[in-house]
Motif scaffolding. Structure first.
Motif, PDB file in Angstrom:
ATOM      1  N   CYS A 124     108.701  42.989 -22.145  1.00 45.84           N
ATOM      2  CA  CYS A 124     108.323  43.909 -21.071  1.00 45.84           C
ATOM      3  C   CYS A 124     109.054  43.512 -19.805  1.00 45.84           C
ATOM      4  CB  CYS A 124     106.809  43.943 -20.847  1.00 45.84           C
ATOM      5  SG  CYS A 124     106.118  42.490 -20.014  1.00 45.84           S
ATOM      6  N   ASP A 125     109.114  44.436 -18.864  1.00 49.58           N
ATOM      7  CA  ASP A 125     109.750  44.156 -17.579  1.00 49.58           C
ATOM      8  C   ASP A 125     109.132  45.049 -16.515  1.00 49.58           C
ATOM      9  OD1 ASP A 125     111.974  42.840 -16.001  1.00 49.58           O
ATOM     10  OD2 ASP A 125     112.382  44.956 -15.613  1.00 49.58           O
ATOM     11  N   LEU A 164     117.442  51.686 -16.399  1.00 42.09           N
ATOM     12  CA  LEU A 164     118.320  51.103 -17.403  1.00 42.09           C
ATOM     13  C   LEU A 164     118.326  49.580 -17.317  1.00 42.09           C
ATOM     14  CD1 LEU A 164     121.307  53.611 -17.242  1.00 42.09           C
ATOM     15  CD2 LEU A 164     119.199  53.739 -18.589  1.00 42.09           C
ATOM     16  N   PHE A 165     118.296  49.056 -16.107  1.00 43.07           N
ATOM     17  CA  PHE A 165     118.203  47.603 -15.934  1.00 43.07           C
ATOM     18  C   PHE A 165     116.914  47.070 -16.537  1.00 43.07           C
ATOM     19  CE2 PHE A 165     116.434  44.095 -13.418  1.00 43.07           C
ATOM     20  CZ  PHE A 165     117.410  43.128 -13.592  1.00 43.07           C
ATOM     21  N   SER A 166     115.798  47.727 -16.219  1.00 44.33           N
ATOM     22  CA  SER A 166     114.503  47.270 -16.704  1.00 44.33           C
ATOM     23  C   SER A 166     114.423  47.347 -18.222  1.00 44.33           C
ATOM     24  CB  SER A 166     113.388  48.101 -16.062  1.00 44.33           C
ATOM     25  OG  SER A 166     112.120  47.614 -16.437  1.00 44.33           O
ATOM     26  N   ALA A 167     114.963  48.424 -18.786  1.00 47.40           N
ATOM     27  CA  ALA A 167     114.961  48.561 -20.245  1.00 47.40           C
ATOM     28  C   ALA A 167     115.761  47.449 -20.902  1.00 47.40           C
ATOM     29  CB  ALA A 167     115.525  49.919 -20.647  1.00 47.40           C
ATOM     30  N   LYS A 168     116.903  47.105 -20.331  1.00 48.02           N
ATOM     31  CA  LYS A 168     117.692  46.010 -20.882  1.00 48.02           C
ATOM     32  C   LYS A 168     116.962  44.675 -20.749  1.00 48.02           C
ATOM     33  CE  LYS A 168     122.505  47.582 -20.843  1.00 48.02           C
ATOM     34  NZ  LYS A 168     123.897  47.141 -20.613  1.00 48.02           N
ATOM     35  N   GLU A 169     116.285  44.473 -19.644  1.00 45.78           N
ATOM     36  CA  GLU A 169     115.519  43.234 -19.468  1.00 45.78           C
ATOM     37  C   GLU A 169     114.418  43.115 -20.522  1.00 45.78           C
ATOM     38  OE1 GLU A 169     115.288  40.544 -17.123  1.00 45.78           O
ATOM     39  OE2 GLU A 169     117.366  41.018 -16.666  1.00 45.78           O
ATOM     40  N   ALA A 170     113.682  44.193 -20.749  1.00 44.65           N
ATOM     41  CA  ALA A 170     112.615  44.167 -21.756  1.00 44.65           C
ATOM     42  C   ALA A 170     113.193  43.923 -23.146  1.00 44.65           C
ATOM     43  CB  ALA A 170     111.826  45.471 -21.727  1.00 44.65           C
ATOM     44  N   VAL A 216     112.852  51.118 -26.402  1.00 42.57           N
ATOM     45  CA  VAL A 216     112.171  50.730 -25.165  1.00 42.57           C
ATOM     46  C   VAL A 216     111.692  51.977 -24.441  1.00 42.57           C
ATOM     47  CG1 VAL A 216     112.390  49.526 -22.965  1.00 42.57           C
ATOM     48  CG2 VAL A 216     113.624  48.678 -24.969  1.00 42.57           C
ATOM     49  N   ARG A 217     110.469  51.931 -23.977  1.00 42.32           N
ATOM     50  CA  ARG A 217     109.935  53.013 -23.144  1.00 42.32           C
ATOM     51  C   ARG A 217     109.916  52.544 -21.693  1.00 42.32           C
ATOM     52  NH1 ARG A 217     104.904  55.412 -25.549  1.00 42.32           N
ATOM     53  NH2 ARG A 217     106.369  56.925 -26.413  1.00 42.32           N
ATOM     54  N   VAL A 218     110.344  53.419 -20.789  1.00 41.09           N
ATOM     55  CA  VAL A 218     110.370  53.124 -19.355  1.00 41.09           C
ATOM     56  C   VAL A 218     109.459  54.114 -18.644  1.00 41.09           C
ATOM     57  CG1 VAL A 218     111.831  52.826 -17.329  1.00 41.09           C
ATOM     58  CG2 VAL A 218     112.778  52.392 -19.605  1.00 41.09           C
ATOM     59  N   LEU A 219     108.495  53.584 -17.895  1.00 42.87           N
ATOM     60  CA  LEU A 219     107.516  54.438 -17.230  1.00 42.87           C
ATOM     61  C   LEU A 219     107.538  54.187 -15.726  1.00 42.87           C
ATOM     62  CD1 LEU A 219     104.566  53.822 -19.709  1.00 42.87           C
ATOM     63  CD2 LEU A 219     106.016  55.852 -19.602  1.00 42.87           C
ATOM     64  N   PRO A 220     107.429  55.263 -14.935  1.00 40.91           N
ATOM     65  CA  PRO A 220     107.403  55.072 -13.485  1.00 40.91           C
ATOM     66  C   PRO A 220     106.106  54.402 -13.030  1.00 40.91           C
ATOM     67  CG  PRO A 220     107.003  57.374 -14.043  1.00 40.91           C
ATOM     68  CD  PRO A 220     107.361  56.686 -15.319  1.00 40.91           C
ATOM     69  N   VAL A 221     106.256  53.464 -12.104  1.00 38.83           N
ATOM     70  CA  VAL A 221     105.106  52.781 -11.488  1.00 38.83           C
ATOM     71  C   VAL A 221     105.376  52.760  -9.988  1.00 38.83           C
ATOM     72  CG1 VAL A 221     103.808  50.634 -11.301  1.00 38.83           C
ATOM     73  CG2 VAL A 221     104.667  51.370 -13.530  1.00 38.83           C
ATOM     74  N   GLY A 222     104.800  53.703  -9.267  1.00 37.92           N
ATOM     75  CA  GLY A 222     105.092  53.818  -7.845  1.00 37.92           C
ATOM     76  C   GLY A 222     106.572  54.068  -7.647  1.00 37.92           C
ATOM     77  N   SER A 227     108.734  48.675 -18.145  1.00 33.25           N
ATOM     78  CA  SER A 227     109.362  48.910 -19.442  1.00 33.25           C
ATOM     79  C   SER A 227     108.726  48.015 -20.488  1.00 33.25           C
ATOM     80  CB  SER A 227     110.866  48.601 -19.375  1.00 33.25           C
ATOM     81  OG  SER A 227     111.502  49.396 -18.418  1.00 33.25           O
ATOM     82  N   TYR A 228     108.673  48.514 -21.716  1.00 31.41           N
ATOM     83  CA  TYR A 228     108.164  47.679 -22.794  1.00 31.41           C
ATOM     84  C   TYR A 228     108.789  48.098 -24.120  1.00 31.41           C
ATOM     85  CZ  TYR A 228     104.992  51.636 -23.655  1.00 31.41           C
ATOM     86  OH  TYR A 228     104.473  52.883 -23.905  1.00 31.41           O
ATOM     87  N   ALA A 229     108.961  47.131 -25.017  1.00 31.11           N
ATOM     88  CA  ALA A 229     109.516  47.398 -26.334  1.00 31.11           C
ATOM     89  C   ALA A 229     108.485  48.134 -27.175  1.00 31.11           C
ATOM     90  CB  ALA A 229     109.926  46.091 -27.004  1.00 31.11           C
ATOM     91  N   LEU A 230     108.910  49.247 -27.748  1.00 27.56           N
ATOM     92  CA  LEU A 230     108.038  50.057 -28.609  1.00 27.56           C
ATOM     93  C   LEU A 230     108.108  49.611 -30.067  1.00 27.56           C
ATOM     94  CD1 LEU A 230     108.791  53.691 -27.422  1.00 27.56           C
ATOM     95  CD2 LEU A 230     106.522  52.640 -27.497  1.00 27.56           C
TER      96      LEU A 230
END
Length: 248
Positions: A124-125, A164-170, A216-222, A227-230
Motif C-alpha cells: 500500500c502507499d 502513477l507514483f503511488s501505484a508503483k510504490e504499492a 493496483v487500485r488508486v483511490l483519491p483521498v483529499g 493505493s493498494y495491491a488488489l
C-alpha cells in the motif's frame, strides 16, 4: 505537536476519507489500519520496537510507532493478533502467518493486511502531498508518460503523476515479497517497473520479469491518493493465481 493547524485539518479530513474505504478494502479481503503520529498513547509494543525507536529522531520515532500501530490495527481488522513488529534494515518483520504493508504521509500512518489464507500480494502507499509534474522523469519512462491525463476507467478522473507514483510504490512493496528472488534483483528504481492501465486499476510489473505483475487500485483521498495491491495480474491485467516459485 507535529504540524500546523492547516496540516492537522488536512490530516483529519484524510483520515476520515481513509476510514470510509474500509468496506471496499474488506471486500478485497484486506484489513485497513490507521494511526496518527500525535496519538497520546503510541509506544513500542516490545523491546525490539523500543530499541529501534531509541535510535531515531523524535519525528521519525513518532512515524515509526504510528506505522507499527497501524499494522497491528490492520491485522486485528482481519482477525489476527500481533505483538511487536521488529525490523530488518528498514523492513518490518512479521511473525509467520502474518503480513502487512505500512505507509506514512503528513502525520498519518496507513497499513493493509490480508485476511488469513487470502494469498494476496501485500502493498500500500499513501500520498497526501501531490507530486509536481517535474518529477515525472524520476517515476516514468517515456512509454508510460502517455498515461498522464488519460481516462482512468470508472474512477471519473484522469491519471495523475501522483496516482502513477503511488501505484508503483504499492506494487514495489508487494513485489519485494514475491516468491522469486530474481524479481527484486531486477528492481533498482521505480523506472524499473512498467505501469499500464487495466480498467479502473493499474498493472505494474518489473520490466525484466513481466510474469510477476500486480494489479493496483488508486483511490483519491483529499488532495492525495491511497493505493493498494488488489492481487496478481496476468499479461492483460486480469486477476490470476499467485506465483508458485519459492525463494531460496
Amino acid at each position: 505537536m507535529s504540524g500546523s493547524g492547516e496540516e492537522k485539518l488536512d490530516g483529519a479530513a484524510a483520515a476520515a476519507a481513509l476510514t470510509r474505504l474500509r468496506p471496499l478494502l474488506g471486500a478485497a479481503r484486506l484489513g485497513l489500519g490507521l494511526a496518527h503520529v500525535d496519538e497520546p498513547r503510541l509506544g513500542p509494543a516490545g523491546p525490539a520496537e523500543a530499541s529501534a525507536a531509541a535510535t531515531m529522531t523524535p519525528g521519525r520515532r513518532r512515524e515509526f510507532l504510528a506505522g507499527r500501530e497501524a499494522a497491528r490495527r490492520a491485522l486485528r481488522a482481519v482477525g489476527t493478533a500481533c505483538g511487536e513488529i521488529p525490523r530488518e534494515g528498514r523492513l518490518p518483520v512479521f511473525a509467520p502467518g502474518r503480513a502487512a504493508s505500512i505507509s506514512h504521509s503528513a502525520g498519518i500512518a496507513a497499513a493493509v493486511a490480508p485476511a488469513p489464507g487470502a494469498n494476496l500480494p501485500v502493498g500500500c502507499d499513501l500520498e497526501l502531498r501531490p507530486l509536481p509534474c517535474t518529477a515525472a522523469r524520476l517515476v516514468l519512462d517515456p512509454d508510460e508518460e502517455r498515461l498522464l491525463g488519460t481516462d482512468s476507467g470508472t474512477r471519473g478522473r484522469p491519471w495523475s503523476l501522483t496516482d502513477l507514483f503511488s501505484a508503483k510504490e504499492a506494487a514495489w512493496k508487494a513485489l519485494c515479497l514475491a516468491p522469486d528472488e530474481s524479481v527484486t534483483a531486477s528492481m533498482g528504481t521505480l523506472r524499473d517497473l512498467r505501469i499500464e492501465a487495466c480498467g479502473d486499476a493499474l498493472r505494474v510489473a518489473p520490466r525484466a520479469s513481466a510474469s510477476y505483475a500486480v494489479r493496483v487500485r488508486v483511490l483519491p483521498v483529499g488532495a492525495g491518493v491511497f493505493s493498494y495491491a488488489l492481487g496478481w495480474a496476468d499479461a492483460e491485467g486480469r486477476a490470476t493465481a499467485p506465483p508458485t516459485a519459492r525463494r531460496s
